[in-house]
Design a protein around this motif. Structure first.
Motif, PDB file in Angstrom:
ATOM      1  N   ASN A 145       0.838  -1.196   0.000  1.00 59.58           N
ATOM      2  CA  ASN A 145       0.000   0.000   0.000  1.00 59.58           C
ATOM      3  C   ASN A 145       0.875   1.249   0.000  1.00 59.58           C
ATOM      4  O   ASN A 145       2.102   1.162   0.104  1.00 59.58           O
ATOM      5  N   ASP A 146       0.264   2.395  -0.119  1.00 59.32           N
ATOM      6  CA  ASP A 146       0.988   3.657  -0.236  1.00 59.32           C
ATOM      7  C   ASP A 146       1.736   4.058   1.024  1.00 59.32           C
ATOM      8  O   ASP A 146       2.619   4.893   0.977  1.00 59.32           O
ATOM      9  N   ASP A 147       1.397   3.464   2.158  1.00 59.53           N
ATOM     10  CA  ASP A 147       2.018   3.829   3.438  1.00 59.53           C
ATOM     11  C   ASP A 147       3.185   2.913   3.790  1.00 59.53           C
ATOM     12  O   ASP A 147       3.530   2.772   4.958  1.00 59.53           O
ATOM     13  N   ASP A 148       3.800   2.268   2.812  1.00 56.74           N
ATOM     14  CA  ASP A 148       4.893   1.317   3.013  1.00 56.74           C
ATOM     15  C   ASP A 148       4.476   0.104   3.823  1.00 56.74           C
ATOM     16  O   ASP A 148       5.314  -0.612   4.369  1.00 56.74           O
ATOM     17  N   GLY A 149       3.193  -0.147   3.918  1.00 56.99           N
ATOM     18  CA  GLY A 149       2.671  -1.331   4.581  1.00 56.99           C
ATOM     19  C   GLY A 149       2.106  -2.282   3.542  1.00 56.99           C
ATOM     20  O   GLY A 149       2.428  -2.190   2.354  1.00 56.99           O
ATOM     21  N   TRP A 150       1.239  -3.170   3.990  1.00 59.94           N
ATOM     22  CA  TRP A 150       0.632  -4.171   3.109  1.00 59.94           C
ATOM     23  C   TRP A 150      -0.865  -4.240   3.370  1.00 59.94           C
ATOM     24  O   TRP A 150      -1.309  -4.023   4.495  1.00 59.94           O
ATOM     25  N   SER A 151      -1.606  -4.528   2.313  1.00 58.54           N
ATOM     26  CA  SER A 151      -3.056  -4.623   2.426  1.00 58.54           C
ATOM     27  C   SER A 151      -3.537  -5.941   1.855  1.00 58.54           C
ATOM     28  O   SER A 151      -2.898  -6.538   0.993  1.00 58.54           O
ATOM     29  N   ILE A 152      -4.695  -6.350   2.327  1.00 60.57           N
ATOM     30  CA  ILE A 152      -5.413  -7.470   1.726  1.00 60.57           C
ATOM     31  C   ILE A 152      -6.636  -6.876   1.062  1.00 60.57           C
ATOM     32  O   ILE A 152      -7.414  -6.161   1.693  1.00 60.57           O
ATOM     33  N   LYS A 153      -6.759  -7.149  -0.248  1.00 56.38           N
ATOM     34  CA  LYS A 153      -7.898  -6.639  -1.003  1.00 56.38           C
ATOM     35  C   LYS A 153      -8.657  -7.796  -1.627  1.00 56.38           C
ATOM     36  O   LYS A 153      -8.058  -8.770  -2.076  1.00 56.38           O
ATOM     37  N   LYS A 154      -9.953  -7.665  -1.665  1.00 52.26           N
ATOM     38  CA  LYS A 154     -10.789  -8.629  -2.363  1.00 52.26           C
ATOM     39  C   LYS A 154     -10.694  -8.313  -3.851  1.00 52.26           C
ATOM     40  O   LYS A 154     -10.676  -7.146  -4.247  1.00 52.26           O
ATOM     41  N   GLU A 155     -10.612  -9.339  -4.665  1.00 47.20           N
ATOM     42  CA  GLU A 155     -10.467  -9.144  -6.100  1.00 47.20           C
ATOM     43  C   GLU A 155     -11.591  -8.271  -6.651  1.00 47.20           C
ATOM     44  O   GLU A 155     -12.757  -8.486  -6.356  1.00 47.20           O
ATOM     45  N   GLY A 156     -11.208  -7.255  -7.409  1.00 49.41           N
ATOM     46  CA  GLY A 156     -12.174  -6.359  -8.023  1.00 49.41           C
ATOM     47  C   GLY A 156     -12.579  -5.179  -7.155  1.00 49.41           C
ATOM     48  O   GLY A 156     -13.357  -4.339  -7.582  1.00 49.41           O
ATOM     49  N   LYS A 157     -12.060  -5.099  -5.949  1.00 49.06           N
ATOM     50  CA  LYS A 157     -12.417  -4.009  -5.032  1.00 49.06           C
ATOM     51  C   LYS A 157     -11.194  -3.133  -4.777  1.00 49.06           C
ATOM     52  O   LYS A 157     -10.093  -3.626  -4.590  1.00 49.06           O
ATOM     53  N   ALA A 158     -11.387  -1.838  -4.743  1.00 48.74           N
ATOM     54  CA  ALA A 158     -10.290  -0.904  -4.497  1.00 48.74           C
ATOM     55  C   ALA A 158     -10.009  -0.744  -3.004  1.00 48.74           C
ATOM     56  O   ALA A 158      -8.861  -0.576  -2.595  1.00 48.74           O
ATOM     57  N   GLN A 159     -11.054  -0.790  -2.194  1.00 45.05           N
ATOM     58  CA  GLN A 159     -10.919  -0.600  -0.748  1.00 45.05           C
ATOM     59  C   GLN A 159     -10.337  -1.867  -0.109  1.00 45.05           C
ATOM     60  O   GLN A 159     -10.849  -2.953  -0.318  1.00 45.05           O
ATOM     61  N   PRO A 160      -9.271  -1.739   0.673  1.00 43.72           N
ATOM     62  CA  PRO A 160      -8.704  -2.932   1.315  1.00 43.72           C
ATOM     63  C   PRO A 160      -9.625  -3.498   2.395  1.00 43.72           C
ATOM     64  O   PRO A 160     -10.355  -2.764   3.048  1.00 43.72           O
ATOM     65  N   LEU A 161      -9.558  -4.811   2.562  1.00 44.02           N
ATOM     66  CA  LEU A 161     -10.270  -5.471   3.653  1.00 44.02           C
ATOM     67  C   LEU A 161      -9.568  -5.184   4.968  1.00 44.02           C
ATOM     68  O   LEU A 161     -10.206  -5.026   6.006  1.00 44.02           O
ATOM     69  N   SER A 162      -8.233  -5.136   4.913  1.00 39.32           N
ATOM     70  CA  SER A 162      -7.422  -4.867   6.102  1.00 39.32           C
ATOM     71  C   SER A 162      -6.027  -4.425   5.674  1.00 39.32           C
ATOM     72  O   SER A 162      -5.610  -4.680   4.553  1.00 39.32           O
ATOM     73  N   THR A 163      -5.321  -3.757   6.590  1.00 40.66           N
ATOM     74  CA  THR A 163      -3.957  -3.306   6.310  1.00 40.66           C
ATOM     75  C   THR A 163      -3.033  -3.756   7.441  1.00 40.66           C
ATOM     76  O   THR A 163      -3.477  -3.957   8.581  1.00 40.66           O
ATOM     77  N   TYR A 164      -1.754  -3.902   7.114  1.00 42.16           N
ATOM     78  CA  TYR A 164      -0.759  -4.421   8.050  1.00 42.16           C
ATOM     79  C   TYR A 164       0.556  -3.670   7.872  1.00 42.16           C
ATOM     80  O   TYR A 164       0.850  -3.151   6.802  1.00 42.16           O
TER      81      TYR A 164
ATOM     82  N   ARG B 135       6.617  -6.062  -3.795  1.00 45.38           N
ATOM     83  CA  ARG B 135       6.541  -4.608  -3.598  1.00 45.38           C
ATOM     84  C   ARG B 135       6.311  -3.885  -4.935  1.00 45.38           C
ATOM     85  O   ARG B 135       5.627  -2.874  -4.990  1.00 45.38           O
ATOM     86  N   ASP B 136       6.857  -4.425  -6.033  1.00 44.39           N
ATOM     87  CA  ASP B 136       6.686  -3.783  -7.347  1.00 44.39           C
ATOM     88  C   ASP B 136       5.361  -4.135  -8.021  1.00 44.39           C
ATOM     89  O   ASP B 136       5.098  -3.723  -9.140  1.00 44.39           O
ATOM     90  N   GLY B 137       4.528  -4.922  -7.344  1.00 41.75           N
ATOM     91  CA  GLY B 137       3.215  -5.262  -7.885  1.00 41.75           C
ATOM     92  C   GLY B 137       3.162  -6.571  -8.642  1.00 41.75           C
ATOM     93  O   GLY B 137       2.080  -7.072  -8.943  1.00 41.75           O
ATOM     94  N   GLN B 138       4.314  -7.144  -8.969  1.00 44.03           N
ATOM     95  CA  GLN B 138       4.341  -8.425  -9.673  1.00 44.03           C
ATOM     96  C   GLN B 138       3.825  -9.529  -8.759  1.00 44.03           C
ATOM     97  O   GLN B 138       4.027  -9.488  -7.542  1.00 44.03           O
ATOM     98  N   ILE B 139       3.196 -10.539  -9.338  1.00 45.45           N
ATOM     99  CA  ILE B 139       2.703 -11.665  -8.561  1.00 45.45           C
ATOM    100  C   ILE B 139       3.877 -12.550  -8.187  1.00 45.45           C
ATOM    101  O   ILE B 139       4.663 -12.958  -9.051  1.00 45.45           O
ATOM    102  N   ALA B 140       4.007 -12.843  -6.912  1.00 43.07           N
ATOM    103  CA  ALA B 140       5.098 -13.672  -6.420  1.00 43.07           C
ATOM    104  C   ALA B 140       4.643 -15.112  -6.196  1.00 43.07           C
ATOM    105  O   ALA B 140       5.396 -16.041  -6.434  1.00 43.07           O
ATOM    106  N   ALA B 141       3.417 -15.288  -5.725  1.00 43.66           N
ATOM    107  CA  ALA B 141       2.923 -16.620  -5.396  1.00 43.66           C
ATOM    108  C   ALA B 141       1.416 -16.574  -5.197  1.00 43.66           C
ATOM    109  O   ALA B 141       0.821 -15.492  -5.144  1.00 43.66           O
ATOM    110  N   SER B 142       0.841 -17.743  -5.073  1.00 42.15           N
ATOM    111  CA  SER B 142      -0.563 -17.835  -4.683  1.00 42.15           C
ATOM    112  C   SER B 142      -0.730 -19.135  -3.912  1.00 42.15           C
ATOM    113  O   SER B 142       0.054 -20.057  -4.047  1.00 42.15           O
TER     114      SER B 142
END
Length: 156
Positions: free
Chosen positions: A101-120, A146-153
């Motif tokens: 996320n923009d605050d140097d943290g991490w977010s969990i987002k539901k696919e297709g939604k812009a608003q995060p479910l939670s941030t860490y 961090r660069d947006g590329q998919i690392a794993a699933s």
């Protein structure tokens, strides 16, 4: 940029060839519909794995069998690998994404939604929460770098 069997996203390199080809096909279609590359890759990978899970070895195309019609060695039936369930229902894009996320943290987002479910604060905290959500909701979690590329699933 359209992908092909020789030029595809690095995140697809570990997929079985038939799954990778399907993912490339789906990703190209999503690009044509206006999806951005990162999202196209994530959705296409999940949907290709779902497709593979829903198409047993005896229903595979000729490209998945040798010239005598026998299943190739990389089919699910012979390898015993892969998911026992679809990634998500074809009508429900319930995958979650662990993204920076923009605050140097991490977010969990539901696919297709812009608003995060939670941030860490850390990626590890987000991964732990995503694994828990994935298990409880029986959904796939797609992890980004961090660069947006998919690392794993994964699907817990």
């Amino acid at each position: 940029m359209p992908w092909n069997k020789r030029d595809y996203p690095v995140s697809m390199k570990n997929l079985k060839p038939r799954v990778r080809h399907k993912a490339i096909e789906i990703a190209n279609a999503l690009l044509d519909e206006g999806y951005d590359e990162g999202r196209s890759i994530a959705i296409a990978t999940a949907k290709a794995e779902e497709w593979d899970a829903n198409h047993p070895a005896d229903e595979h195309s000729a490209s998945d069998s040798d010239r005598h019609g026998h299943p190739s060695g990389n089919s699910r039936a012979s390898s015993g690998q892969g998911h026992s369930e679809p990634v998500s229902s074809s009508k429900n894009h319930a995958n979650i994404h662990v993204v920076p996320n923009d605050d140097d943290g991490w977010s969990i987002k539901k696919e297709g939604k812009a608003q995060p479910l939670s941030t860490y604060r850390t990626k590890n905290e987000a991964l732990k929460a995503a694994r828990e959500m994935s298990g409880k909701q029986s959904i796939r979690a797609i992890i980004h770098n961090r660069d947006g590329q998919i690392a794993a699933s994964f699907r817990a």
